[in-house]
Scaffold this motif. Structure first.
Motif, PDB file in Angstrom:
ATOM      1  N   LEU A 114      -1.000 -43.723  70.611  1.00  0.00           N
ATOM      2  CA  LEU A 114      -1.000 -43.827  69.158  1.00  0.00           C
ATOM      3  C   LEU A 114      -0.340 -42.602  68.522  1.00  0.00           C
ATOM      4  CD1 LEU A 114      -1.988 -44.909  66.368  1.00  0.00           C
ATOM      5  CD2 LEU A 114      -4.172 -43.798  66.839  1.00  0.00           C
ATOM      6  N   CYS A 115      -0.732 -41.415  68.975  1.00  0.00           N
ATOM      7  CA  CYS A 115      -0.213 -40.172  68.391  1.00  0.00           C
ATOM      8  C   CYS A 115       1.245 -39.920  68.758  1.00  0.00           C
ATOM      9  CB  CYS A 115      -1.069 -38.989  68.836  1.00  0.00           C
ATOM     10  SG  CYS A 115      -2.733 -39.001  68.136  1.00  0.00           S
ATOM     11  N   ALA A 116       1.679 -40.432  69.894  1.00  0.00           N
ATOM     12  CA  ALA A 116       3.079 -40.263  70.292  1.00  0.00           C
ATOM     13  C   ALA A 116       4.009 -40.941  69.280  1.00  0.00           C
ATOM     14  CB  ALA A 116       3.301 -40.838  71.690  1.00  0.00           C
ATOM     15  N   VAL A 164      19.448 -48.006  57.746  1.00  0.00           N
ATOM     16  CA  VAL A 164      19.258 -49.466  57.809  1.00  0.00           C
ATOM     17  C   VAL A 164      19.067 -49.919  59.250  1.00  0.00           C
ATOM     18  CG1 VAL A 164      20.393 -51.687  57.446  1.00  0.00           C
ATOM     19  CG2 VAL A 164      20.505 -49.940  55.672  1.00  0.00           C
ATOM     20  N   TYR A 165      19.914 -49.413  60.147  1.00  0.00           N
ATOM     21  CA  TYR A 165      19.760 -49.782  61.558  1.00  0.00           C
ATOM     22  C   TYR A 165      18.428 -49.262  62.101  1.00  0.00           C
ATOM     23  CZ  TYR A 165      20.320 -50.275  66.538  1.00  0.00           C
ATOM     24  OH  TYR A 165      20.108 -50.627  67.851  1.00  0.00           O
ATOM     25  N   GLY A 166      18.007 -48.092  61.607  1.00  0.00           N
ATOM     26  CA  GLY A 166      16.747 -47.511  62.051  1.00  0.00           C
ATOM     27  C   GLY A 166      15.560 -48.397  61.760  1.00  0.00           C
ATOM     28  N   ILE A 167      15.605 -49.135  60.649  1.00  0.00           N
ATOM     29  CA  ILE A 167      14.525 -50.080  60.322  1.00  0.00           C
ATOM     30  C   ILE A 167      14.459 -51.174  61.385  1.00  0.00           C
ATOM     31  CG2 ILE A 167      13.716 -51.793  58.653  1.00  0.00           C
ATOM     32  CD1 ILE A 167      15.043 -50.060  56.470  1.00  0.00           C
ATOM     33  N   TYR A 168      15.640 -51.677  61.762  1.00  0.00           N
ATOM     34  CA  TYR A 168      15.709 -52.683  62.832  1.00  0.00           C
ATOM     35  C   TYR A 168      15.179 -52.118  64.149  1.00  0.00           C
ATOM     36  CZ  TYR A 168      17.845 -55.174  66.731  1.00  0.00           C
ATOM     37  OH  TYR A 168      18.039 -55.835  67.916  1.00  0.00           O
ATOM     38  N   ALA A 169      15.576 -50.876  64.471  1.00  0.00           N
ATOM     39  CA  ALA A 169      15.131 -50.239  65.715  1.00  0.00           C
ATOM     40  C   ALA A 169      13.633 -49.991  65.700  1.00  0.00           C
ATOM     41  CB  ALA A 169      15.883 -48.917  65.922  1.00  0.00           C
ATOM     42  N   LYS A 172      12.206 -53.273  66.548  1.00  0.00           N
ATOM     43  CA  LYS A 172      12.583 -53.592  67.933  1.00  0.00           C
ATOM     44  C   LYS A 172      11.746 -52.821  68.944  1.00  0.00           C
ATOM     45  CE  LYS A 172      16.531 -52.820  71.047  1.00  0.00           C
ATOM     46  NZ  LYS A 172      17.911 -52.263  71.092  1.00  0.00           N
ATOM     47  N   ARG A 173      11.457 -51.556  68.628  1.00  0.00           N
ATOM     48  CA  ARG A 173      10.706 -50.688  69.553  1.00  0.00           C
ATOM     49  C   ARG A 173       9.197 -50.774  69.337  1.00  0.00           C
ATOM     50  NH1 ARG A 173      14.090 -49.351  73.754  1.00  0.00           N
ATOM     51  NH2 ARG A 173      16.203 -49.173  72.901  1.00  0.00           N
ATOM     52  N   ASP A 174       8.760 -51.707  68.499  1.00  0.00           N
ATOM     53  CA  ASP A 174       7.321 -51.993  68.303  1.00  0.00           C
ATOM     54  C   ASP A 174       6.520 -50.798  67.783  1.00  0.00           C
ATOM     55  OD1 ASP A 174       7.180 -54.728  69.047  1.00  0.00           O
ATOM     56  OD2 ASP A 174       7.394 -54.163  71.142  1.00  0.00           O
ATOM     57  N   PHE A 175       7.141 -49.947  66.979  1.00  0.00           N
ATOM     58  CA  PHE A 175       6.439 -48.776  66.456  1.00  0.00           C
ATOM     59  C   PHE A 175       5.188 -49.175  65.674  1.00  0.00           C
ATOM     60  CE2 PHE A 175       9.625 -45.952  67.865  1.00  0.00           C
ATOM     61  CZ  PHE A 175       9.222 -44.649  67.595  1.00  0.00           C
ATOM     62  N   ILE A 176       5.333 -50.162  64.803  1.00  0.00           N
ATOM     63  CA  ILE A 176       4.208 -50.570  63.953  1.00  0.00           C
ATOM     64  C   ILE A 176       3.068 -51.117  64.800  1.00  0.00           C
ATOM     65  CG2 ILE A 176       3.492 -51.995  62.007  1.00  0.00           C
ATOM     66  CD1 ILE A 176       5.568 -49.808  61.358  1.00  0.00           C
ATOM     67  N   ASN A 177       3.410 -51.906  65.812  1.00  0.00           N
ATOM     68  CA  ASN A 177       2.378 -52.483  66.680  1.00  0.00           C
ATOM     69  C   ASN A 177       1.651 -51.412  67.483  1.00  0.00           C
ATOM     70  OD1 ASN A 177       2.902 -55.111  65.853  1.00  0.00           O
ATOM     71  ND2 ASN A 177       4.465 -55.431  67.421  1.00  0.00           N
ATOM     72  N   TYR A 178       2.385 -50.374  67.906  1.00  0.00           N
ATOM     73  CA  TYR A 178       1.746 -49.279  68.645  1.00  0.00           C
ATOM     74  C   TYR A 178       0.835 -48.463  67.727  1.00  0.00           C
ATOM     75  CZ  TYR A 178       4.567 -49.885  72.884  1.00  0.00           C
ATOM     76  OH  TYR A 178       5.120 -50.380  74.043  1.00  0.00           O
ATOM     77  N   ILE A 179       1.316 -48.176  66.516  1.00  0.00           N
ATOM     78  CA  ILE A 179       0.545 -47.346  65.591  1.00  0.00           C
ATOM     79  C   ILE A 179      -0.705 -48.070  65.101  1.00  0.00           C
ATOM     80  CG2 ILE A 179       0.595 -46.263  63.294  1.00  0.00           C
ATOM     81  CD1 ILE A 179       3.531 -45.558  63.867  1.00  0.00           C
ATOM     82  N   THR A 180      -0.593 -49.378  64.895  1.00  0.00           N
ATOM     83  CA  THR A 180      -1.757 -50.165  64.453  1.00  0.00           C
ATOM     84  C   THR A 180      -2.606 -50.633  65.637  1.00  0.00           C
ATOM     85  OG1 THR A 180      -0.380 -52.175  64.418  1.00  0.00           O
ATOM     86  CG2 THR A 180      -0.601 -50.947  62.351  1.00  0.00           C
TER      87      THR A 180
END
Length: 235
Positions: A114-116, A164-169, A172-180
């Motif tokens: 989570l913290c990563a 803009v591409y960063g939002i897609y990335a 794609k990299r599941d940041f929101i799913n990992y943080i939540t």
């Protein structure tokens, strides 16, 4: 540029590079990941020592909206970094085996993951809050004496494209799913070329820098408007 400023800049650059190395776990392996984590711990301590005046001034002066934003981000990043390091040391099987923290492996792994991801976003946002100062420094180093509107348009267009591409990335990299914590375990693609991985993370960092920089500019402009309005009322 005095020696202390040069040291600060060097430490910040090394921290950013180390951050990317830490996120590349599937390419470095566990032992190298721990070594990079130990390096980040040292750099983090040095960074805080060099910026100890921030702690001294924490309860001094007026808190404007821009300062509140920066303080909230900095404190959040500090908490996340400390939790990440404690959980990392607790799971250590190579560098920090002599330090027993007593966290359960499953708890430590959840906190660390989570913290990563949260830490990467916070540190990127933190860089964005200092982006104006960084650009001013580079302008002086490159000796750009005058503003060039074509260069500005070009650089802003590139920055917007990266953001803009960063939002897609980010998705794609599941940041929101990992943080939540919707994803409990990290999944790695060991076959993916490292350059694609790094570019995606660079774009995510670019997105956070972009948001932080322009949000801060907006808050500063609003703060100036309030000061002008208050000055007008006084007169």
């Amino acid at each position: 540029m005095n020696t202390k400023v040069k040291i600060k800049i060097s430490v910040d650059i090394l921290m950013t590079i180390t951050l990317f190395v830490l996120m590349c776990f599937q390419y470095t392996g566990n032992n190298n990941h721990e070594v990079a984590g130990a390096a980040m711990l040292i750099l983090f301590l040095v960074h805080n020592i060099l910026n100890r005046n921030w702690y001294k001034n924490l309860f001094r002066g007026k808190y404007t909206a821009p300062r509140m934003l920066q303080t909230i981000v900095d404190i959040s990043m500090l908490i996340v970094m400390l939790l990440q390091m404690i959980s990392g040391i607790s799971m250590s099987g190579y560098v920090f085996t002599f330090i027993p923290f007593g966290l359960r492996a499953s708890t430590a792994r959840t906190i660390h993951m989570l913290c990563a991801y949260a830490g990467f976003l916070f540190m990127s946002f933190h860089i964005g809050l200092h982006y104006g100062m960084i650009m001013t420094m580079f302008k002086k180093m490159l000796r750009f004496q005058t503003e060039n509107k074509y260069r500005i348009i070009c650089l802003r267009s590139v920055a917007a494209g990266i953001a803009v591409y960063g939002i897609y990335a980010l998705i794609k990299r599941d940041f929101i799913n990992y943080i939540t914590m919707q994803i409990q375990f990290a999944f790695f693609d060991y076959e993916e070329p490292v350059i694609f991985f790094v570019l995606d993370y660079f774009a995510i960092m670019g997105t956070m820098v972009f948001i932080a920089y322009y949000l801060q500019r907006w808050l500063i402009s609003k703060n100036k408007e309030v000061k002008k309005r208050d000055a007008g009322v006084e007169h």
